[in-house]
Design an enzyme around this catalytic site. Sequence first.
Site, short mmCIF file in Angstrom:
data_model
loop_
_atom_site.label_atom_id
_atom_site.label_comp_id
_atom_site.label_asym_id
_atom_site.label_seq_id
_atom_site.Cartn_x
_atom_site.Cartn_y
_atom_site.Cartn_z
N HIS A 1041 0.85 -1.21 0.00
CA HIS A 1041 0.00 0.00 0.00
C HIS A 1041 0.88 1.25 0.00
CE1 HIS A 1041 -4.22 -1.35 1.01
NE2 HIS A 1041 -3.55 -2.48 1.12
N GLU A 1126 3.19 -0.41 4.10
CA GLU A 1126 2.86 0.96 3.70
C GLU A 1126 4.12 1.70 3.28
OE1 GLU A 1126 -0.14 2.24 3.71
OE2 GLU A 1126 -1.39 1.07 5.09
#
Length: 1247
Positions: A1041, A1126
Site C-alpha cells: 500500500h 505501507e
Amino acid sequence: MNRPKMATEKGVPSNSRVLMLLGQLERMNGEAMVRDVEMARQITTKILHLIQTQEKSGKEVMSKGSSGMEVILSSLENTSDVQTTLNILYILSELLTVGRGRRVGVFVSKGGTGILFQILITANKELSPSEELMLQLHSLLAKVGSKDRKFGVKARLSGALNVTINLMKQNLQNNKLLLPCLQVLRVYSSNSVNAISLGKNGVVELMFKVVTPYSKKNTSLLKVALDALGALLKSRTNARRAVDGGHVPVLLALYLDWHRNDTRHRHMLIRKGLLVCLRNITNIKLGRKAFIEADGMRILYNSSTECLPVRTLDPLVNTSSLIMRKCFPKNRLPLPTIKSAFHYQLPHVPAAGPVAQLYSQPPGVDDVVDESDDNEETEADTDTENEEDEKDHHSANDDIETDINKLHPKKSPTRPFEELRVYERFFLELSEDFQGYNFECSKSASTTSSSASFSSSSASTRSTRPIIVPTAQALSPKHMPVPSFQGDCNFVKGQHTQPSPPAPTTTLPVPLTPLELDTIHLTTDQDKKEEAHIPTPDGHTTMSSFTRSPSQGQMIEQELARALECVSLEEEGALNADEGLKVKQEGSPVSATRHIQSPLLLGGITTRRVGGGGGSNWGSDCGSEGAEDEGGEGEVLEVPDTALLLPLHDPDLYVEMVKGTHSVPLYAEVAYPDYFGHVAPTFRETHMERVYGVQRSKIFQDIERLIHPNDILDKVVYDLDIPSCPVIEDHGESLKFNSQFESGNLRKAVQVRKYEYDLVLNSDINSNHYHQWFYFEVSGMRVGTTYRFNIINSEKSNSQFNYGMQVLMYSVQEAISGRPRWVRTGTDICYYKNHFARSSIAAGGQKGKSYYTLTFSTSFSHKDDVCYFAYHYPYTYSTLKMHLSKLEALRTPQIYLRQDVLCETLGGNSCPLLTITAMPESNSNDHICQFRNRPLIFLSARVHPGETNASWVMKGTLEFLMGTSPLAASLREAYIFKIVPMLNPDGVVNGNHRCSLSGEDLNRQWQNPNPELHPTIYHTKSLLQYLAHIQRAPLVFCDYHGHSRKKNVFMYGCSVKETVWQTNISATSSDLQEDLGYRALPKILSQIAPAFSMASCSFVVERSKESTARVVVWREIGVQRSYTMESTLCGCDQGKYKGLQIGTRELEEMGAQFCVALLRLKRLTGLRNHQHLLDLESDIIGTQSKVVSCSTTYVMDEDEPSFLEAIDYSAESNDEDAEPENEHVGQVHENPDPLDQLSDSETNHRD
C-alpha cells in the site's frame, strides 16, 4: 535541626507568636467571637501585621500539619464584625498572594470558597454594604476562582452571581470596585450554565457599556472586561443577544479604533480580546451574517494586511484570518453534481451502503450543496489541538478489538472444498512432475539463447513475441482473449509450466537486461556497458561477487550478510541515468532517437504530438481530426530510444497494451509520460522547506476574491461535464488542460486570475467522493511566468504537502532532450481548509463540512512544452501489462514463471496472477518433492488506485525475483511466489483514488466479497482458502500500500498480545499464547532497508480493519505473518534517506529489499533456533512502555508535529471515509521539531 529564632519586641520567637495568636483566635471561636469584638479585632490585626512584616509567619501558618488555615476560616465564618472580617480577608489575601498554587489549593480544600460566598450573601443583605468588604471579597474570589473546579456551581447555588451583577450595575464608574468584580465575572462565565444565566440578567449589555467607547484609560480593566465578555459570548444564546443588540458593528468599530491608535502595539491583548469576542459571535449563523453586513471582511482584511509586517502581531492576524474564513460565504463547487463525470451501470446494486444511497437518490436532487449549507452548529474553533487530540485518542482506543474470540484465527473452514477445487488449476506447480522436460538441454540452451539474444539490437524488440497465456493457444497480446471466470477457468495445461527452449517456428524476443537492484554495484567499465546495455560475451554481469554459480551454496551466507550493501542503491554505485541520457552542450538530443510520424495513429490510439517549432497543435481539438502542422519538421516526433535507458520499457509495446485496456470513458489517447517512460533522476530531491506564513498569504488571496470580485475572471477552460468538447478554445489567453488518458484525473479547470487556476478533481466512479489522486496535462504556457494551481476539492484533513512533499511534473521537451523523468516541483505549497461547501450527502450525513485546497505555484522552462502533473509517480495498468510482458522475456530455463488470468474485472480487464519459483534441478523424485514442498509467499498490491507507489515497490520485487543474481536464485529455490500485482485494474485505468467500478473500497470487502462486484478480491481470497484447505497456507502474506500522511516505509501486522496490551480487557495467559515470529520480517527489514522504520510499525487489530486483507488473511486463513506494507508518498525522516522525498528508485529498492528480507527469514526459520524470538520478545517489551501510554500502536499515524502557528481550522480527522473528528490547525513554524504526533487521524483507513 534548630530553626533560627527571630526576636520580637517581647523577646518571643515570631513563629511562636503567630501560633500563640492563632491559638487565642481558636479559643475565641463561637460565642466569644461575637461577645468580645474588640479582642477579635486586636488579635486579627496582630496576625495581619506579623504576616505582612515577617515572611516566616506566613510559612508557619501554611506549613504542612498546621491547623492555621482551619482556624482562620472558622473565625471568618463565625465573626459578624465587619472590621474583623476585613482583617481576616487581608490575612488571607497576604497568604494566598505568595506561592499561590499550593496555598490556594489548601484554601479551596478547606472549604474557603463556600465561606467567602456565604459572607458575600450576608454582607449584601445589609442596607449599605461596606464597599471595602465587597472589594476584598471579590479580590479574594478572583484569586481562588480559577483553582476551584466547582467555583461556578457554588456561585450559582449560593446566589452570588446576582450579588456581583448588582454590584457592577451600581458601580460602573467606580473602577476600583469594578475591576475585581469583572475578574470574578470572568471566572463565573467560564461555566456555560452561568454564562446563560448571566446573559438573561443583562450582563452582555452591561459588558458592552464597560468596554465602549474607545478610551486608553483603565486598560487593565478593559482587558479583564473583554476576557469576561469573550467567555460570555461562547454561549450561543449570548452571541444572539449581542447580534440582536447591534453590537457586532460596535466591536468592529472599537477594534478599528484600537488598531489605528495603538501604533506602538502596547495593547495587543486588548485587540486580541476584541477579536476573540468577534470569533465567538461568528460561531453562529446570525453572527456571521451580521459580520458580513457590517463590512467585517474588509475591516479585518485591511487591518490584518497592515499587521503582516510586524511578526509580533501574528496572533491578531491569525485570529482575524480564522474569523474571515469562517464568515466567508460558503461557495458551491462549480459542478452540476458531485457524482463522477463518468457513469458505469453496475450489474446489481448492493442492498445497503453508500453505493445503494447513490443509486436511490431521486433525480433532480442537488448533491453539491445542502439547502442550508451554512450549518448552525459550526465547528468549535480552538487555538490548540490538545482537546481534540484527546478525543481522537479516545475514539481510536475504542476501535481496538476487545473480543478475544475474534483475536484468534478461526479453526473451521468457511467454504466446502468442492467449491474451491476449481482453483487447483492455478497451482499446477504443486502437482507438476516435469517428466517430459529435458533438463540437460535447457541448461545448454541457456547460454546460447542469452548470448544470441544480445547480438540483436534492442530497438528491434517489439510485441511480435507471443505471450504464453493459459489458454488453448498462444496468441499475441493484441489478440489475447480475456477469459471470464464463471465457476470455471479457461485454462488448459499447455506451455505455461514448460520453460523449454523455444520451438523453431517461434522467434523469441531479445531478452533485455533489467536494472537489477541486486547487482547495482558495478565497476566503472561496467557502468559504461550498463549505460549502453552491452553485456559481456556470456550475457552476464562480470562483477566478481556475482559470477559464482547459484549452485555454490557456501556463498549464500556471505551474500545474505552483505544484503544491505548489495541492494542499497548507493549514489556512487547507482546506474547514472543522466550519463545514459546525456545531452550535448549545444542542447542536441541523444543520437539514439526514433522518428515517429505525429500524431501517432496506432489502431485508433492517438499519442500526443510534440513539434520542434511553434506551430504545434496542443490539447484536444474539438470536432477536428487534428490538423497537420504547417512546418514539415513539426510532424516528426523525436523519441529518445528508451530501450537504451529503460530495459523494461518499450513505447510501441505500451501502445499495444493500451489497445487491450478497457476504460469507462473509452480513452483514445496515450499520455506522453507513460509512452516515453520514466528514468529516476540521480540528483537528490529534498523535502520542500515551508516558507513562514505561506498558508496565511494564500488564504488572504482567497479572501481578496470576496472583497474584490471584479478582479476574478471565473473562466472555465476545461470541463469533462461537456463531453463533446471539454477543452474550451480561447486563442492562447489561457492554459490548456487534458486528462483524457489512462489513470488521468481532472474534471474541471477554471481560470480565476490571469495566472491562477482552480482545479476540480473527479470522484471515483459510482461514488461521490474520494478526491485525492490527480494526473493531468497542461500546455500553452508562457516561459518564466509563475502559475498558481489550486486543487479545491480534496477531502483529507491534512496532507504531507504541509510537511515537505511536492507534486510531480513531467516535461515532454525535457524527455525529448534525453531526460524522460518525473521531477518534484512546486513552491508555496500548502494544504488548507477552503470555503467550498461539502454537502452532507458527500460527507456521510454530516453538515457544515468544507473541502480542502492543495495549492502550489510553478513556472515552466520551455516554450511550446507539454507538461504533466501528478499526485505521485503514475503507474498505469497498461504499464503493468508491458512490464509483465518484458519480464517474461527475461525468463531463463532455470526460472519457473507462469502468468495466469485470475479473473476478469467489472470493466472487462484481466487481473494477472504470477507464479515465480526456481525449476527443479532434475525430474528425480527428490528434486520434484523439494520443488513442490517449498513454502508459499503470497503478495498483492494496488488495491487502492491512488497509491501508485505500491506498484513501484511491486516492480522492484518482480525485477529482483526475475534477476540473475545468486540471491535471486536462492530466493526462487526457497519459495514459491504467488503474486497479484494489481488488485484493482479498473480503478487504476479510470483514474480513481480509492475504489473499483463498484464504488467501494475493495480493501473493505475481504470478509464477504461479492463475486460479481468484487471479483479480484473474491478470487484472490478463494486462492488463499484453497491453500488453507490443502494445508499449504502461505508463510507470508503481504499487501503493498501507500500512505499519504506518514513518512518512511513500515508494516501493519496482527498480534493478539499487542492488541490486548492496548485495552483493559482481562485475558488468561493461554489466550495470549502467540508465536512472536510475526515481528521477524519487519525487524529484518528495519536492519537492511534504509527507508524502513520499525518505530512506525503496528501489530494492533482494530475493529474498523476487520474486513481488510491483512486481518482476514490472519484470522480466516491462519497466516500469522500477514502484513500490510505501507510506503510513504512523501519521503523519509530517518536513516539514509532522511530529509529526502521518495522516488521510484527508492521504492523499487524497497521491493528488492523485501525479497532479501524473505531470504533472511528463511535462514532464521530454517535454523530452528528460537533465540531470535527472545530478541523479538525484548523488542516488544522495549516498545510497550512507549506505546502503552497512547491509545493504539498506530501511534505515529501522523508523523508531524502540531501546526504551531494556529490560524486554522476544524478538520475531519480520518483519511478516507467520514470518521470521528479531529482539529488540525493550519500553519507551521519554519522549522518544526520532528516530534511524533500521537494521533490516529489516518489509521481507520490505511490498510
